[in-house]
Enzyme design. Sequence first.
Site, mmCIF file in Angstrom:
data_model
loop_
_atom_site.group_PDB
_atom_site.id
_atom_site.type_symbol
_atom_site.label_atom_id
_atom_site.label_comp_id
_atom_site.label_asym_id
_atom_site.label_seq_id
_atom_site.Cartn_x
_atom_site.Cartn_y
_atom_site.Cartn_z
ATOM 1 N N HIS A 182 -17.945 -54.422 -20.635
ATOM 2 C CA HIS A 182 -18.969 -55.389 -21.043
ATOM 3 C C HIS A 182 -20.386 -54.860 -20.990
ATOM 4 O O HIS A 182 -21.318 -55.577 -21.368
ATOM 5 C CB HIS A 182 -18.895 -56.645 -20.179
ATOM 6 C CG HIS A 182 -17.766 -57.556 -20.526
ATOM 7 N ND1 HIS A 182 -17.886 -58.524 -21.490
ATOM 8 C CD2 HIS A 182 -16.501 -57.623 -20.075
ATOM 9 C CE1 HIS A 182 -16.735 -59.176 -21.589
ATOM 10 N NE2 HIS A 182 -15.871 -58.641 -20.743
ATOM 11 N N LYS B 64 -31.272 -67.313 -22.078
ATOM 12 C CA LYS B 64 -30.306 -66.334 -21.581
ATOM 13 C C LYS B 64 -30.745 -65.955 -20.178
ATOM 14 O O LYS B 64 -31.847 -66.296 -19.772
ATOM 15 C CB LYS B 64 -30.234 -65.113 -22.493
ATOM 16 C CG LYS B 64 -31.613 -64.522 -22.847
ATOM 17 C CD LYS B 64 -31.507 -63.348 -23.797
ATOM 18 C CE LYS B 64 -31.246 -63.723 -25.238
ATOM 19 N NZ LYS B 64 -29.957 -63.281 -25.738
ATOM 20 N N ARG B 65 -29.897 -65.276 -19.442
ATOM 21 C CA ARG B 65 -30.291 -64.802 -18.129
ATOM 22 C C ARG B 65 -31.528 -63.925 -18.247
ATOM 23 O O ARG B 65 -31.689 -63.179 -19.216
ATOM 24 C CB ARG B 65 -29.151 -63.978 -17.502
ATOM 25 C CG ARG B 65 -27.987 -64.802 -17.024
ATOM 26 C CD ARG B 65 -28.368 -65.683 -15.849
ATOM 27 N NE ARG B 65 -28.800 -64.919 -14.714
ATOM 28 C CZ ARG B 65 -28.121 -64.780 -13.572
ATOM 29 N NH1 ARG B 65 -26.947 -65.367 -13.432
ATOM 30 N NH2 ARG B 65 -28.588 -64.071 -12.584
ATOM 31 N N LYS C 248 -33.154 -57.584 -21.656
ATOM 32 C CA LYS C 248 -33.234 -58.628 -22.671
ATOM 33 C C LYS C 248 -34.676 -58.857 -23.139
ATOM 34 O O LYS C 248 -34.929 -59.589 -24.087
ATOM 35 C CB LYS C 248 -32.619 -59.922 -22.145
ATOM 36 C CG LYS C 248 -31.091 -59.846 -21.965
ATOM 37 C CD LYS C 248 -30.537 -61.121 -21.335
ATOM 38 C CE LYS C 248 -29.047 -61.054 -21.042
ATOM 39 N NZ LYS C 248 -28.198 -61.272 -22.239
ATOM 40 N N THR D 151 -23.518 -63.469 -26.997
ATOM 41 C CA THR D 151 -22.796 -64.566 -27.636
ATOM 42 C C THR D 151 -23.745 -65.727 -27.897
ATOM 43 O O THR D 151 -23.482 -66.549 -28.766
ATOM 44 C CB THR D 151 -21.625 -65.054 -26.759
ATOM 45 O OG1 THR D 151 -22.087 -65.220 -25.417
ATOM 46 C CG2 THR D 151 -20.476 -64.067 -26.803
ATOM 47 N N LYS E 145 -24.010 -68.557 -31.168
ATOM 48 C CA LYS E 145 -24.125 -70.021 -31.060
ATOM 49 C C LYS E 145 -25.273 -70.524 -31.929
ATOM 50 O O LYS E 145 -25.143 -71.521 -32.629
ATOM 51 C CB LYS E 145 -24.357 -70.420 -29.602
ATOM 52 C CG LYS E 145 -23.227 -70.038 -28.662
ATOM 53 C CD LYS E 145 -23.649 -70.180 -27.202
ATOM 54 C CE LYS E 145 -22.696 -69.436 -26.290
ATOM 55 N NZ LYS E 145 -23.213 -69.311 -24.909
#
Length: 801
Positions: free
Chosen positions: A378, A569-570, A575, A621, A625
Amino acid sequence: MSRPLSDQEKRKQISIRGIVGVENVSELKKGFNRHLHFTLVKDRNVATTRDYYFALAHTVRDHLVGRWIRTQQYYYEMDPKRTYYLSLEFYMGRTLQNTMINLGLQNACDEAIYQLGLDIEELEEMEEDAGLGNGGLGRLAACFLDSMATLGLAAYGYGIRYEYGIFNQKIREGWQVEEADDWLRHGNPWEKARPEYMLPVHFYGRVEETKTGVKWVDTQVVLAMPYDTPVPGYMNNTVNTMRLWSARAPNDFKLQDFNVGDYIQAVLDRNLAENISRVLYPNDNFFEGKELRLKQEYFVVAATLQDILRRFKASKFGCRDTIRTGFDAFPEKVAIQLNDTHPALGIPELMRVFLDIEKLSWDKAWEITKKTFAYTNHTVLPEALERWPVELFEKLLPRHLQIIYEINQRHLDKIASLFPGDMDRLKRMSLIEEDGGKRVNMAHLCIVGSHVVNGVAKIHSDIVRNKVFKDFSEIEPEKFQNKTNGITPRRWLLLCNPGLAELIAEKIGEDYVKDLSQLSKLNKLVDDPSFIRDVSKVKEENKIKFAHYLEKEYKVKINPASMFDVQVKRIHEYKRQLLNCLHVITMYNHLYREVSLAEKVIPATDLSEQISTAGTEASGTGNMKFMLNGSLTIGTMDGANVEMAEEAGEENLFIFGMRIKDVEELDKKGYNAQEFYEKLPELKKCIDQIQGGFFSPMKPDQFKDLVNMLFYNDRFKVFADYEAYIKAQEKVSELYKTPKQWTIVAIKNIAASGKFSSDRTIKEYAKDIWGVKPSNLKIPPPNEPRDAIDDVVAASQKPKA
Ligand SMILES: *Cc1c(COP(=O)(O)O)cnc(C)c1O
């Protein structure tokens, strides 16, 4: 601001949510009242909203039970190959509405609750989230369970029943405060404890060589108590099981202490054993080598494998009398998928059971083990890779360490014979890292002990295959696969966006729910003015509803007519939430210069921010969405964004910034943040403001560390993508000025999002990894409760073949 339609009102107008039969509704009302009385022990004078939620949950649960028993009986009878999804996280969220949707009960429940004078949405809001996950990895496991049940696979999720899930984030005076997630406080109507299937798990102790083989002795035992949660498929009568283990101290725990008279202390110390399932580690993409975490990882694996072996032995193909040949059938009956390396101990544990208990030869045990396991990678961020200190292993799991050493020896012997004299290669590929304290590399263990290794998006699988684990793929290229992640359209469209789901059903029928590729039929409607209007109206209503929610729950007022530019998101450096912040500051500076510009920027819509540094986000993901729900994406060529652009056409996303090759070139040359700062006046202004205390006048050096990081220690190169990002954002604003054009692009994105159903993902796993066929089992509809019980009795009385 006009009040939006409530979901209850919206659901009434639509058909996708099941039939509202009169009998149906009166049955549900009866069930509800019965549970309020007998289960909750309340009448309507004293019942709380939560009581009503529980009464409804139990009523809906009743509709699962017959199907659940039926499905499991059916698996026992038909004895298909079982798929086991092992994960330290299952981020399930709420269950009530999802269950109503998958059973086609939503409209009937709406009507029943309405007739009882209650507001179903208010009841739904009482449910606690099952937050047993950190982010994408845990949510993926939950989406996969839904898809596996919907495709009729004989599948099981196995994990830990954490008493405390992901913490609740509170912001106090600008700082995060973590609050304990006591999600079980009011009880969990969806789980069924199964104390009768409790199993022992051993820790510590030592290894003894005896005449009859190796023995692991003087261990400490903790019991694993299973809690089962039903997992219904979408409208197919299938109900699978998610089994989560809870740690229990044995009743004789610390009996020695009792013997010396400290009974009270012995009882208090039971907590030590039971702490194993107390709390989810809240680390996302980060390895923290804590002993309790290693205990959790072994705990889930040891209990689960006992369960799997018990089920195999009870099956038609299982080994009963002929143990030695019996296990040859094991990989034909059992597939185990490892969700990242967290359950990697399954590999040495299955070896231990085969060698020490079932007395198989090493070669036989190893052959079966390899054929059984498959491993999903992952992340390629080095700080996330699990590398457990050998010292800790030796203490907690001495026999497993021995087995890992033996696996490693044979593995390295093989490499040495293929590449004589290549010591460097041996060192790179060893399961044991030697420098900086001995550590077990869990990814290497998984690769060597599995028959398939997969990444979670094309670009990520390429990195796994050609960079991070290149040495391994050179030897076994056929082992490496890609399985691009997906999301379940039941939760991420039908449940969260009923307006859009119904609008689509009106145009292309309902079958798309089970075959999301049918969304491409929407392409013929991109020029249909009434459809464009309807799509933008749904988005508008959703925005109004969300604005109401924000105001009610967080006392934050936003203008629903503005662009909703969202990055949820986290929080993680890779990110690049910081890049987003720089854009916000840049816009602020524009506004400051030119007030009229603000008036142009403010009328806005939904934009999905997927802006990680190329090569760092495995798949993502969240991005999928948003796409399915008609947002446009601003993103880098990273993770599944690449495939989203491939599906929708790059011109229909706002793609910007460095590609992987650019990042690599910059690395070669040496990334110098200062250069970008000097070259780009708008960036310079932002940074000067942050550094100069413009945003923190009371504490001017508040962001000193942050700025230092951005200049001298930024692995994710925020400044390098700043200019391209700001330009892409300008393009976004430009397109937003023509709402119709914007909506057409949104429709094109929806139409192209079919690939990202987790149904598609699971079909690929089933075919290419697990060797199982979707839908080869047709579960009949449930019998009446009385018959169902008779069937169970009949099945259990059947002579075991
Ligand atoms: C989908 C999802 C994620 C993953 O989002 P990414 O943007 O891919 O990181 C994280 N948390 C929750 C609750 C989700 O539903």
